[in-house]
Design a protein around this motif. Structure first.
Motif, short mmCIF file in Angstrom:
data_model
loop_
_atom_site.label_atom_id
_atom_site.label_comp_id
_atom_site.label_asym_id
_atom_site.label_seq_id
_atom_site.Cartn_x
_atom_site.Cartn_y
_atom_site.Cartn_z
N PRO A 25 0.83 -1.21 0.00
CA PRO A 25 0.00 0.00 0.00
C PRO A 25 0.87 1.26 0.00
CG PRO A 25 -0.58 -1.47 1.83
CD PRO A 25 0.63 -2.04 1.18
N THR A 26 0.45 2.27 -0.77
CA THR A 26 1.27 3.48 -0.90
C THR A 26 0.69 4.66 -0.14
OG1 THR A 26 0.09 4.06 -2.92
CG2 THR A 26 2.14 2.82 -3.17
N ASP A 27 -0.30 4.44 0.68
CA ASP A 27 -0.96 5.55 1.36
C ASP A 27 -0.48 5.75 2.80
OD1 ASP A 27 -2.04 3.19 2.18
OD2 ASP A 27 -4.11 3.87 2.16
N GLY A 28 0.55 5.04 3.21
CA GLY A 28 1.03 5.17 4.59
C GLY A 28 2.42 5.76 4.66
N ASP A 29 3.03 5.60 5.82
CA ASP A 29 4.41 6.03 6.01
C ASP A 29 5.35 5.06 5.30
OD1 ASP A 29 3.49 8.12 7.56
OD2 ASP A 29 3.83 7.09 9.46
#
Length: 194
Positions: A25-29
């Motif tokens: 996933p690319t939406d986190g830290d």
């Protein structure tokens, strides 16, 4: 979806990087890398050797690597890691790296999967699943005597796998952080426009 790369494929590091780009996933830290294993057995040292290489290649970046030759994350510690990672890195995807056993024809494969892994399964340990994404290096054939097979594994196979995995993860993390910077700049510009 699972991806497999042969130890002797010169494009395996690029394949690992591309597989991670598809499934992390690319939406986190920035991702956290958890390298599981022990330095007491050659076959089980894939995680710590990979972790040591990653610590060197990712030094100075905003990326955490747990499990090295100096400070391995073994089955004893891994049971506490789920809570620790959720508390310490709540927005970071976790990439778990470990050695595994499989079919005789699978020895030398590096498998990237869109799910966590169960550490110690090859040694018949019952531990909780850990990680959002897993990278497993098949280092021995599955049998009733898996521990002895882990001890009889060639260091060259483990070392080569660790190089491939570390190179693939390093490329992925650099791209991830670079793209996160682009996203942050884009978000800031968009917010100032509003």
């Amino acid at each position: 979806m699972d991806y497999s790369f042969n130890l002797y494929n010169s494009l395996a590091p690029n394949g690992i990087c591309l597989a991670l780009k598809k499934i992390v996933p690319t939406d986190g830290d920035a991702p956290v890398i958890l390298c599981i294993g022990s330095d007491l057995s050659v076959g089980d040292s894939l995680g710590p050797v990979t972790g040591t290489k990653l610590k060197q290649s990712l030094a100075g970046l905003n990326c955490y690597v747990y499990g090295t030759l100096a400070k391995p994350i073994t089955a004893h510690e891994v049971k506490y890691m789920n809570d620790f990672l959720k508390f310490t890195h709540p927005k970071s995807p976790v990439i778990a790296v470990d050695a595994a056993v499989g079919l005789a024809g699978d020895i030398g494969l590096i498998k990237v999967a869109q799910h966590g892994l169960k550490p110690g399964s090859g040694a018949n340990k019952k531990l909780a699943k850990i990680g959002d994404v897993s990278i497993m290096g098949i280092i021995a054939e599955q049998s009733m005597f898996n521990y002895s097979l882990f001890s009889a594994t060639r260091l060259n196979v483990v070392y080569k796998m660790s190089e491939i995995i570390a190179d693939g993860i390093t490329s992925f993390v650099y791209d991830y952080i670079r793209n996160a910077g682009v996203r942050d700049t884009y978000d800031a510009a968009f917010k100032s426009f509003l």
